[in-house]
Design a protein around this motif. Structure first.
Motif, PDB file in Angstrom:
ATOM      1  N   GLN A 231       0.740  -1.262   0.135  1.00  0.00           N
ATOM      2  CA  GLN A 231       0.092  -0.025   0.036  1.00  0.00           C
ATOM      3  C   GLN A 231       0.900   1.196   0.047  1.00  0.00           C
ATOM      4  N   ARG A 232       2.073   1.249   0.321  1.00  0.00           N
ATOM      5  CA  ARG A 232       2.959   2.359   0.397  1.00  0.00           C
ATOM      6  C   ARG A 232       3.292   3.035  -0.965  1.00  0.00           C
ATOM      7  N   GLN A 233       3.186   4.314  -1.043  1.00  0.00           N
ATOM      8  CA  GLN A 233       3.615   5.101  -1.944  1.00  0.00           C
ATOM      9  C   GLN A 233       5.026   5.792  -1.936  1.00  0.00           C
ATOM     10  N   VAL A 234       5.802   5.360  -2.508  1.00  0.00           N
ATOM     11  CA  VAL A 234       7.135   5.870  -2.477  1.00  0.00           C
ATOM     12  C   VAL A 234       7.431   7.109  -3.638  1.00  0.00           C
ATOM     13  N   LEU A 235       7.659   8.038  -3.033  1.00  0.00           N
ATOM     14  CA  LEU A 235       7.455   9.333  -4.005  1.00  0.00           C
ATOM     15  C   LEU A 235       8.775   9.782  -4.419  1.00  0.00           C
ATOM     16  N   LEU A 236       9.901   9.540  -3.574  1.00  0.00           N
ATOM     17  CA  LEU A 236      11.252   9.545  -3.914  1.00  0.00           C
ATOM     18  C   LEU A 236      12.068   8.726  -3.328  1.00  0.00           C
ATOM     19  N   SER A 237      13.154   8.277  -3.711  1.00  0.00           N
ATOM     20  CA  SER A 237      14.181   7.490  -3.222  1.00  0.00           C
ATOM     21  C   SER A 237      15.497   7.484  -3.731  1.00  0.00           C
ATOM     22  N   PHE A 238      16.560   7.552  -3.051  1.00  0.00           N
ATOM     23  CA  PHE A 238      17.877   7.644  -3.463  1.00  0.00           C
ATOM     24  C   PHE A 238      18.846   6.922  -2.442  1.00  0.00           C
ATOM     25  N   ARG A 239      20.013   6.600  -2.839  1.00  0.00           N
ATOM     26  CA  ARG A 239      21.048   6.093  -2.108  1.00  0.00           C
ATOM     27  C   ARG A 239      22.267   7.401  -1.892  1.00  0.00           C
ATOM     28  N   LEU A 240      22.759   7.340  -0.564  1.00  0.00           N
ATOM     29  CA  LEU A 240      24.009   8.086  -0.327  1.00  0.00           C
ATOM     30  C   LEU A 240      25.074   7.293  -0.401  1.00  0.00           C
ATOM     31  N   VAL A 241      26.281   7.907  -0.614  1.00  0.00           N
ATOM     32  CA  VAL A 241      27.497   7.495  -0.724  1.00  0.00           C
ATOM     33  C   VAL A 241      28.533   8.104   0.203  1.00  0.00           C
ATOM     34  N   PRO A 242      29.431   7.348   1.125  1.00  0.00           N
ATOM     35  CA  PRO A 242      29.565   6.065   0.385  1.00  0.00           C
ATOM     36  C   PRO A 242      28.859   4.976   1.389  1.00  0.00           C
ATOM     37  N   SER A 243      27.990   5.516   2.186  1.00  0.00           N
ATOM     38  CA  SER A 243      27.334   4.609   3.316  1.00  0.00           C
ATOM     39  C   SER A 243      26.563   3.651   2.606  1.00  0.00           C
ATOM     40  N   LYS A 245      23.120   4.286   2.398  1.00  0.00           N
ATOM     41  CA  LYS A 245      21.958   4.266   3.180  1.00  0.00           C
ATOM     42  C   LYS A 245      20.783   4.979   2.217  1.00  0.00           C
ATOM     43  N   ARG A 246      19.869   4.201   2.077  1.00  0.00           N
ATOM     44  CA  ARG A 246      18.571   4.674   1.309  1.00  0.00           C
ATOM     45  C   ARG A 246      17.878   5.667   2.015  1.00  0.00           C
ATOM     46  N   ILE A 247      17.434   6.793   1.306  1.00  0.00           N
ATOM     47  CA  ILE A 247      16.717   7.898   1.752  1.00  0.00           C
ATOM     48  C   ILE A 247      15.268   7.775   1.012  1.00  0.00           C
ATOM     49  N   MET A 248      13.974   7.531   1.905  1.00  0.00           N
ATOM     50  CA  MET A 248      12.877   7.464   1.076  1.00  0.00           C
ATOM     51  C   MET A 248      12.117   8.543   1.630  1.00  0.00           C
ATOM     52  N   LEU A 249      11.199   8.937   0.635  1.00  0.00           N
ATOM     53  CA  LEU A 249      10.052   9.845   0.830  1.00  0.00           C
ATOM     54  C   LEU A 249       8.917   9.201   0.748  1.00  0.00           C
ATOM     55  N   TYR A 260       9.635  10.933   6.055  1.00  0.00           N
ATOM     56  CA  TYR A 260      11.316  10.817   5.641  1.00  0.00           C
ATOM     57  C   TYR A 260      11.629   9.569   6.242  1.00  0.00           C
ATOM     58  N   ALA A 261      12.451   8.871   5.567  1.00  0.00           N
ATOM     59  CA  ALA A 261      12.922   7.559   6.219  1.00  0.00           C
ATOM     60  C   ALA A 261      14.346   7.473   5.681  1.00  0.00           C
ATOM     61  N   ALA A 262      15.508   7.142   6.851  1.00  0.00           N
ATOM     62  CA  ALA A 262      16.726   7.083   6.115  1.00  0.00           C
ATOM     63  C   ALA A 262      17.090   5.345   6.716  1.00  0.00           C
ATOM     64  N   VAL A 263      16.942   4.539   5.675  1.00  0.00           N
ATOM     65  CA  VAL A 263      17.130   3.129   6.088  1.00  0.00           C
ATOM     66  C   VAL A 263      18.457   2.499   5.720  1.00  0.00           C
ATOM     67  N   ASN A 264      18.967   2.013   6.700  1.00  0.00           N
ATOM     68  CA  ASN A 264      20.359   1.069   6.304  1.00  0.00           C
ATOM     69  C   ASN A 264      20.440  -0.170   5.583  1.00  0.00           C
ATOM     70  N   ASP A 265      21.464  -0.803   5.432  1.00  0.00           N
ATOM     71  CA  ASP A 265      21.544  -2.109   4.759  1.00  0.00           C
ATOM     72  C   ASP A 265      20.843  -3.434   5.323  1.00  0.00           C
ATOM     73  N   LYS A 266      20.557  -2.978   6.727  1.00  0.00           N
ATOM     74  CA  LYS A 266      19.620  -4.065   7.429  1.00  0.00           C
ATOM     75  C   LYS A 266      18.283  -3.868   7.460  1.00  0.00           C
ATOM     76  N   ASP A 267      17.605  -2.984   6.710  1.00  0.00           N
ATOM     77  CA  ASP A 267      16.381  -2.379   6.853  1.00  0.00           C
ATOM     78  C   ASP A 267      15.927  -1.824   8.092  1.00  0.00           C
ATOM     79  N   GLU A 268      16.943  -1.333   8.767  1.00  0.00           N
ATOM     80  CA  GLU A 268      16.671  -0.539   9.918  1.00  0.00           C
ATOM     81  C   GLU A 268      16.464   0.822   9.613  1.00  0.00           C
TER      82      GLU A 268
END
Length: 346
Positions: A231-243, A245-249, A260-268
């Protein structure tokens, strides 16, 4: 704890049942013979065609014929093996599957098999509950501590001889679950860790609270997890370097605010915003900047006139730290975020 040995003149009785009324009803006695070379059991049930029926479970010593244990209940079940026609025993499907009226195995890992007898449907959501009897060289003894684990959670517990642990679970509706792990120490279950999973917050993000017991002291940690959500609508997403980390709007649905969510490689989820009703993202349409303030820190996503994010920066007490976007990782746009913010309001 009373010893239930072959020499016991009268069986120990557990459970509740109106025996006088039960004796006046049509009933059938089933033999349970396949679980042990040393013991046998019977299941006497009311003949009414209901899923849960009044009945009595009895366990006997094969050699002497002595009755050792009697458990009576208003709600026992009759599960028949399709091939043999016998009452099933040692059925233990987890977490909420079929569980037989009798389970015979080594629950406390001392090398002697133990016995669990269904005493009704007293566990969570009218699930099966059990009285537990620990095996001894001379018979069985009732265990209050193991019985508690088979009463206060969801069905019978899971046990793992390799790790010498017992695992139990419980739930409150669809959205709150508990998972506890006990170690067996000196023959008794001792709480090692408990995890609560809570889905009552932002849809698609669960909160995991883990409590570890270390030398008698409880240590608590809380983590939010990014879950799959159709059901979630992801409006914008990108990754930061070098970490990486996913930034999800995103917004959980079209009536929800934008998060706004910052998600690491463990989905935390390392950061989730807004965290309350008084908070909201801000967008400057003339400068093409999405921002929010959390404590003494300002977060900004900078874009171009077409809504493509170009960079990100974090400002802490006036000091700006630029963050780079991973090339090719951008999906969506700041304009989609702005449109959604206008639809749902602050």
């Amino acid at each position: 704890m009373p010893l239930l040995a072959s020499a016991t003149p009268t069986p120990q009785n557990y459970g509740e049942l109106d025996l006088d009324a039960f004796q006046k009803t049509p009933r059938t006695t089933w033999n349970i013979e396949d679980f042990s070379d040393r013991y046998r059991a019977t299941l006497e049930l009311n003949d009414e065609q209901e899923v849960f029926r009044p009945g009595i479970l009895r366990v006997y010593d094969r050699q002497s014929g002595a009755e050792l244990i009697q458990v009576s209940s208003d709600e026992l079940v009759l599960a028949i093996d399709d091939k043999s026609g016998d009452v099933k025993s040692n059925v233990h499907e987890l977490p909420y599957g079929e569980q037989s009226v009798l389970i015979y195995d080594d629950f406390n890992f001392d090398g002697i098999k133990d016995l669990a007898l269904m005493d009704g449907q007293f566990s969570c959501y009218h699930g099966p509950s059990f009285q537990v009897f620990l095996g001894t060289p001379d018979g069985f003894r009732h265990s209050d501590s193991f019985t508690e684990l088979a009463q206060n959670y969801c069905g019978f517990f899971d046990y793992d001889a390799e790790s010498r642990t017992i695992n139990v679970s419980a739930k409150d509706g669809c959205c709150r679950h508990w998972f506890s792990t006990y170690e067996v120490v000196n023959g008794e279950p001792v709480l090692k860790a408990e995890r609560e999973v809570d889905y009552t917050g932002v849809p698609g993000i669960s909160t995991h609270t883990v409590t570890w017991v270390v030398d008698g002291t409880k240590v608590v940690s809380t983590t939010q997890m990014w879950e799959e959500d159709d059901q979630r609508q992801v409006l914008l997403s990108f990754r930061l370097v070098p970490s990486g980390k996913r930034i999800m709007l995103f917004r959980p649905d079209k009536t929800s605010p934008v998060y706004y969510a910052a998600v690491n490689d463990k989905d935390e989820v390392d950061l989730l915003y807004p965290e309350g009703d008084a908070q909201a993202l801000e967008y400057s349409s003339d400068r093409h900047v999405l921002s929010f303030v959390r404590g003494d820190t300002t977060y900004r996503i900078l874009g171009d006139a077409k809504g493509k994010p170009l960079s990100m920066e974090v400002v802490i007490k006036g000091k700006t730290t630029p963050l780079k976007l991973q090339p090719g990782s951008v999906q969506g746009s700041l304009l989609k975020v702005w449109e959604a913010m206008q639809e749902t309001g602050p």
